[in-house]
Scaffold this motif. Sequence first.
Motif, mmCIF file in Angstrom:
data_model
loop_
_atom_site.group_PDB
_atom_site.id
_atom_site.type_symbol
_atom_site.label_atom_id
_atom_site.label_comp_id
_atom_site.label_asym_id
_atom_site.label_seq_id
_atom_site.Cartn_x
_atom_site.Cartn_y
_atom_site.Cartn_z
ATOM 1 N N LEU A 185 34.128 -4.333 22.122
ATOM 2 C CA LEU A 185 33.859 -2.947 22.464
ATOM 3 C C LEU A 185 32.825 -2.282 21.568
ATOM 4 O O LEU A 185 31.969 -1.545 22.073
ATOM 5 N N PRO A 186 32.821 -2.491 20.252
ATOM 6 C CA PRO A 186 31.722 -1.939 19.461
ATOM 7 C C PRO A 186 30.360 -2.454 19.906
ATOM 8 O O PRO A 186 29.376 -1.735 19.868
ATOM 9 N N LEU A 187 30.301 -3.712 20.367
ATOM 10 C CA LEU A 187 29.041 -4.224 20.861
ATOM 11 C C LEU A 187 28.624 -3.503 22.136
ATOM 12 O O LEU A 187 27.440 -3.241 22.369
ATOM 13 N N LEU A 188 29.583 -3.170 22.971
ATOM 14 C CA LEU A 188 29.258 -2.411 24.171
ATOM 15 C C LEU A 188 28.692 -1.055 23.803
ATOM 16 O O LEU A 188 27.792 -0.542 24.468
ATOM 17 N N LEU A 189 29.229 -0.461 22.766
ATOM 18 C CA LEU A 189 28.716 0.838 22.336
ATOM 19 C C LEU A 189 27.263 0.723 21.889
ATOM 20 O O LEU A 189 26.454 1.628 22.136
ATOM 21 N N ALA A 190 26.923 -0.367 21.240
ATOM 22 C CA ALA A 190 25.536 -0.552 20.828
ATOM 23 C C ALA A 190 24.625 -0.630 22.045
ATOM 24 O O ALA A 190 23.535 -0.053 22.072
ATOM 25 N N ALA A 191 25.078 -1.345 23.060
ATOM 26 C CA ALA A 191 24.292 -1.421 24.288
ATOM 27 C C ALA A 191 24.169 -0.059 24.942
ATOM 28 O O ALA A 191 23.117 0.318 25.457
ATOM 29 N N CYS A 192 25.252 0.704 24.902
ATOM 30 C CA CYS A 192 25.232 2.041 25.478
ATOM 31 C C CYS A 192 24.201 2.911 24.775
ATOM 32 O O CYS A 192 23.453 3.662 25.410
ATOM 33 N N SER A 193 24.131 2.815 23.457
ATOM 34 C CA SER A 193 23.168 3.602 22.696
ATOM 35 C C SER A 193 21.747 3.231 23.084
ATOM 36 O O SER A 193 20.863 4.084 23.159
ATOM 37 N N LEU A 194 21.497 1.938 23.333
ATOM 38 C CA LEU A 194 20.173 1.499 23.727
ATOM 39 C C LEU A 194 19.763 2.145 25.038
ATOM 40 O O LEU A 194 18.640 2.622 25.190
ATOM 41 N N LEU A 199 28.012 1.915 32.395
ATOM 42 C CA LEU A 199 27.018 1.251 31.577
ATOM 43 C C LEU A 199 26.345 0.112 32.337
ATOM 44 O O LEU A 199 25.121 -0.035 32.300
ATOM 45 N N ALA A 200 27.123 -0.706 33.048
ATOM 46 C CA ALA A 200 26.525 -1.791 33.822
ATOM 47 C C ALA A 200 25.587 -1.222 34.888
ATOM 48 O O ALA A 200 24.501 -1.766 35.129
ATOM 49 N N GLY A 201 25.999 -0.126 35.499
ATOM 50 C CA GLY A 201 25.138 0.508 36.491
ATOM 51 C C GLY A 201 23.835 1.004 35.881
ATOM 52 O O GLY A 201 22.768 0.899 36.497
ATOM 53 N N CYS A 229 13.730 -7.517 30.075
ATOM 54 C CA CYS A 229 14.149 -6.653 31.178
ATOM 55 C C CYS A 229 14.507 -7.486 32.412
ATOM 56 O O CYS A 229 15.529 -7.241 33.054
ATOM 57 N N ARG A 230 13.680 -8.465 32.732
ATOM 58 C CA ARG A 230 13.891 -9.238 33.957
ATOM 59 C C ARG A 230 15.070 -10.188 33.861
ATOM 60 O O ARG A 230 15.777 -10.404 34.842
ATOM 61 N N THR A 231 15.270 -10.783 32.679
ATOM 62 C CA THR A 231 16.255 -11.858 32.580
ATOM 63 C C THR A 231 17.536 -11.465 31.863
ATOM 64 O O THR A 231 18.616 -11.949 32.211
ATOM 65 N N GLN A 232 17.422 -10.595 30.842
ATOM 66 C CA GLN A 232 18.585 -10.328 30.007
ATOM 67 C C GLN A 232 19.403 -9.133 30.490
ATOM 68 O O GLN A 232 20.637 -9.159 30.402
ATOM 69 N N LEU A 233 18.756 -8.096 30.974
ATOM 70 C CA LEU A 233 19.535 -6.935 31.425
ATOM 71 C C LEU A 233 20.510 -7.304 32.545
ATOM 72 O O LEU A 233 21.673 -6.882 32.501
ATOM 73 N N PRO A 234 20.089 -8.078 33.543
ATOM 74 C CA PRO A 234 21.084 -8.492 34.549
ATOM 75 C C PRO A 234 22.218 -9.319 33.947
ATOM 76 O O PRO A 234 23.370 -9.203 34.372
ATOM 77 N N ALA A 235 21.882 -10.139 32.951
ATOM 78 C CA ALA A 235 22.918 -10.954 32.313
ATOM 79 C C ALA A 235 23.895 -10.085 31.532
ATOM 80 O O ALA A 235 25.106 -10.331 31.538
ATOM 81 N N TYR A 236 23.385 -9.040 30.841
ATOM 82 C CA TYR A 236 24.276 -8.128 30.115
ATOM 83 C C TYR A 236 25.192 -7.387 31.084
ATOM 84 O O TYR A 236 26.391 -7.206 30.813
ATOM 85 N N LEU A 282 38.653 2.395 31.421
ATOM 86 C CA LEU A 282 37.815 1.268 31.056
ATOM 87 C C LEU A 282 36.873 0.890 32.190
ATOM 88 O O LEU A 282 35.674 0.675 31.976
ATOM 89 N N GLN A 283 37.400 0.834 33.403
ATOM 90 C CA GLN A 283 36.571 0.450 34.542
ATOM 91 C C GLN A 283 35.451 1.452 34.776
ATOM 92 O O GLN A 283 34.315 1.070 35.088
ATOM 93 N N ARG A 284 35.732 2.726 34.620
ATOM 94 C CA ARG A 284 34.686 3.739 34.781
ATOM 95 C C ARG A 284 33.576 3.554 33.753
ATOM 96 O O ARG A 284 32.387 3.655 34.073
ATOM 97 N N GLU A 285 33.972 3.298 32.502
ATOM 98 C CA GLU A 285 32.970 3.133 31.457
ATOM 99 C C GLU A 285 32.136 1.872 31.679
ATOM 100 O O GLU A 285 30.910 1.887 31.491
ATOM 101 N N ILE A 286 32.792 0.796 32.075
ATOM 102 C CA ILE A 286 32.071 -0.438 32.357
ATOM 103 C C ILE A 286 31.108 -0.232 33.518
ATOM 104 O O ILE A 286 29.929 -0.628 33.472
ATOM 105 N N ASP A 287 31.597 0.374 34.596
ATOM 106 C CA ASP A 287 30.743 0.602 35.767
ATOM 107 C C ASP A 287 29.552 1.487 35.414
ATOM 108 O O ASP A 287 28.432 1.265 35.899
#
Length: 284
Positions: free
Chosen positions: A5-14, A265-267, A56-63, A258-263
């Motif tokens: 979860l802390p790693l997800l927060l880092a992605a969220c900040s990005l 950020l993934a969105g 952008c092309r390869t890693q964002l979809p993977a994240y 949790l599902q709302r937050e995941i959706d």
Amino acid sequence: MLTLLPLLLAACSLVQMGYGQADRLIAWRLEEYVPLDAAGRARLEPALARLHGWHCRTQLPAYAAWLRDAGAELGRGSDAARIDRHIDTLFALFGQTAAEAARDIGPVVAGATPAQLAALNRRFERNNRDYVEDWVRPPAAELQRERAERLLSRLEDWIGRLSPAQRARVETWARDIRSPSGDGLDSRRRWQAAVSALLARRDLPADAFARELEALFVQPARHWTAGYARAFNDNRTLAAQALADLSLTLTDTQRRHLQREIDRLAGDLEAIRCRPTNEDTTRS
């Protein structure tokens, strides 16, 4: 990076700061370590454009896919082994980015001048002084308390308010985490010395330099002390078990949170539009 979860927060900040500006931020940060002249900046700009486009092309979809998979795993309740596999997947993604960055940016910093190396080493020492202030000098009880507060705050960002039993589990996790501050400082200095030595070399062909730089960023554990390596692995095991335990206690309200937050950020990641580059048809 021993929790999900802390790693997800880092992605969220990005995402929040603007992914489209990431290459400019990297350039600015790189020059804090290795100042470049006009020629170096001219070489860096297209290198970062290539790296940004590839990422952008390869890693964002993977994240985004990883977020959805890991979130679903936590939401339905999991065990430590399955969560550990998600950690492996995330580390592998980070490793791919580090490897690609070494290939793109490595030629810009190869054969650093004495002035650049001096600036790099000054920055490393500044970072090490900050590390000592943050992680070596404070009493163990203070570090433990701050660690527990961070974990509780980040977890509640993702799953909502924790129950007393859940908070107690997180506090136990924070208490058990090993903080090998001395080994951590030694490991940092070993890795930094290896980076400085590599950047100073002028006898390596470009491909060999890129491979060595890639290894430094993808396999930093080669420069860790034995004590730090043990602590890292132990803390990873603790993280996987704690997240597994928490996942089995989530309420329906917490699962929906949790599902709302995941959706969300993934969105956000899936909605980012990549800038076209000349590399689009030739690089994967």
